[in-house]
Design an enzyme around this catalytic site. Structure first.
Site, PDB file in Angstrom:
ATOM      1  N   GLY A 107       0.646  -1.191   0.002  1.00  0.00           N
ATOM      2  CA  GLY A 107       0.053  -0.077   0.079  1.00  0.00           C
ATOM      3  C   GLY A 107       0.874   1.305   0.112  1.00  0.00           C
ATOM      4  O   GLY A 107       2.124   1.322  -0.226  1.00  0.00           O
ATOM      5  N   LEU A 145      -4.120  -5.799  -4.150  1.00  0.00           N
ATOM      6  CA  LEU A 145      -3.049  -4.636  -4.225  1.00  0.00           C
ATOM      7  C   LEU A 145      -1.617  -5.202  -3.607  1.00  0.00           C
ATOM      8  O   LEU A 145      -1.875  -5.709  -2.477  1.00  0.00           O
ATOM      9  CB  LEU A 145      -3.443  -3.643  -3.377  1.00  0.00           C
ATOM     10  CG  LEU A 145      -2.713  -2.612  -3.176  1.00  0.00           C
ATOM     11  CD1 LEU A 145      -2.495  -1.691  -4.314  1.00  0.00           C
ATOM     12  CD2 LEU A 145      -3.253  -1.236  -1.981  1.00  0.00           C
ATOM     13  N   ASP A 146      -0.468  -5.013  -4.418  1.00  0.00           N
ATOM     14  CA  ASP A 146       0.760  -5.280  -4.076  1.00  0.00           C
ATOM     15  C   ASP A 146       0.718  -6.756  -3.536  1.00  0.00           C
ATOM     16  O   ASP A 146       1.753  -7.149  -2.748  1.00  0.00           O
ATOM     17  CB  ASP A 146       1.285  -4.472  -2.860  1.00  0.00           C
ATOM     18  CG  ASP A 146       1.256  -3.037  -3.237  1.00  0.00           C
ATOM     19  OD1 ASP A 146       1.589  -2.985  -4.576  1.00  0.00           O
ATOM     20  OD2 ASP A 146       1.131  -1.941  -2.381  1.00  0.00           O
ATOM     21  N   GLN A 147       0.172  -7.657  -4.153  1.00  0.00           N
ATOM     22  CA  GLN A 147       0.021  -9.277  -3.857  1.00  0.00           C
ATOM     23  C   GLN A 147       0.665  -9.930  -4.872  1.00  0.00           C
ATOM     24  O   GLN A 147       0.441 -11.240  -5.133  1.00  0.00           O
ATOM     25  CB  GLN A 147      -1.196  -9.723  -3.176  1.00  0.00           C
ATOM     26  CG  GLN A 147      -1.317  -8.899  -1.797  1.00  0.00           C
ATOM     27  CD  GLN A 147      -2.721  -9.448  -1.181  1.00  0.00           C
ATOM     28  OE1 GLN A 147      -2.947 -10.846  -1.310  1.00  0.00           O
ATOM     29  NE2 GLN A 147      -3.441  -8.638  -0.780  1.00  0.00           N
TER      30      GLN A 147
END
Length: 326
Positions: free
Chosen positions: A201, A227-229
């Protein structure tokens, strides 16, 4: 035996019954074997990605494109076909906001012939980095409103107009919606200023400082709707000095952000990386290059870290105590 020719077909549109059956039936009728199929639904948007063997199909490439276009119109979905040899030089779009370091590193690599691809377009949600794109002779388009909110329909139109193969997010400070991610699944690479999965994040450097970490870092990864995974491609790390400010962390991290994004883009363009069950793996030939100290890939820290890492003690068999006299 003939060699396989793996072609990628992507279907994106409103979720509805019968979509999969209609597409797979069309392929079966033309002698096309489905090697891999993946589908997902997010916010009522359906996405199906297939890799199919077109080496012995009973039609031409042009006819297959036309048939799938007609089927897509009939179903109200967007169908795109990517044959493995559509072009010799692939095209990269770079998405940016206001930070220039990652964009400039990609531009330098492309200008030096060190990228094996063409940087076709730079797209921003602010106009700030247009001078960098102009310096390198790359078209620039601003798709953001005064607050930086992007028009994703315009973004998709630009990606299609420039016939983009890969999207590199060079510190693009907006979350891409499913409508974009689904159409370019496995072809969007982001750089994030932390050692994911830690500190996802916004404000990752501040998160690292507030957590008191002694080692921070950066990550290049494929973008998914989470998100960001997305699957991690490469990472770099750096020491955090006592009392380091957030600005100090940024100064240490930004050169590594540029380096790790370029490494990930090179890996993707060389087809040296595969994603399996949410993890990236180097293909066999690339793994051999990785072990070559004169030119291999560097996915993490260099060999100096291996040399500095102790190899003992580790848990091993424990001898049972014996009883009796000596």
């Amino acid at each position: 035996m003939s060699q396989r020719e793996l072609t990628e077909i992507t279907v994106v549109g409103d979720d509805d019954t019968g979509l999969v059956a209609r597409v797979t039936s069309l392929l079966f009728e033309r002698g096309i074997n489905i090697e891999d199929l993946d589908q997902a639904v997010r916010d009522d948007l359906f996405r199906m990605t297939m890799r199919v063997d077109t080496a012995e199909m009973e039609t031409t490439r042009e006819a297959l494109r036309d048939d799938l276009d007609d089927l897509g119109d009939d179903l109200g979905v967007d169908v795109r076909v990517r044959f493995p040899a559509d072009r010799e030089t692939r095209r990269v779009a770079v998405l940016v906001t206001k930070e220039s370091h990652c964009l400039r590193r990609l531009c330098e690599a492309a200008a030096a012939g060190d990228l094996d691809a063409e940087l076709s377009v730079v797209i921003g949600n602010h106009p700030d980095l247009q001078p960098v794109a102009t310096e390198y002779g790359i078209p620039f388009h601003d798709v953001g409103d005064p607050d930086g909110n992007p028009d994703e329909d315009e973004l998709l139109d630009l990606l299609e107009r420039y016939d983009v193969d890969l999207v590199a997010l060079a510190r693009y400070m907006r979350i891409l919606g499913p409508n974009v991610v689904f159409r370019y699944e496995g072809r969007i690479i982001n750089v994030h200023p932390s050692l994911l999965p830690a500190f996802p994040g916004a404000k990752a450097y501040r998160q690292a400082k507030e957590a008191g970490v002694r080692i921070a870092g950066v990550t290049a990864h494929y973008v998914t709707t989470d998100l960001d995974q997305g699957p991690i491609i490469a990472q770099r790390a750096f020491n955090v000095p006592d009392g380091a400010s957030v600005e100090t962390l940024k100064e240490r991290g930004q050169p590594l952000e540029a380096e790790v994004l370029l490494e990930a883009v090179r890996l993707h363009l060389a087809d040296d990386i595969a994603v399996h069950r949410g993890r990236t793996e180097l293909r066999d030939d690339a793994a051999e290059e990785r072990d070559d100290p004169d030119g291999g890939y560097r996915l993490g820290m260099g060999p100096e870290l291996d040399r500095a890492t102790p190899d003992e003690p580790t848990d091993g068999p424990v001898a049972r105590p014996t009883s009796g006299d000596d």
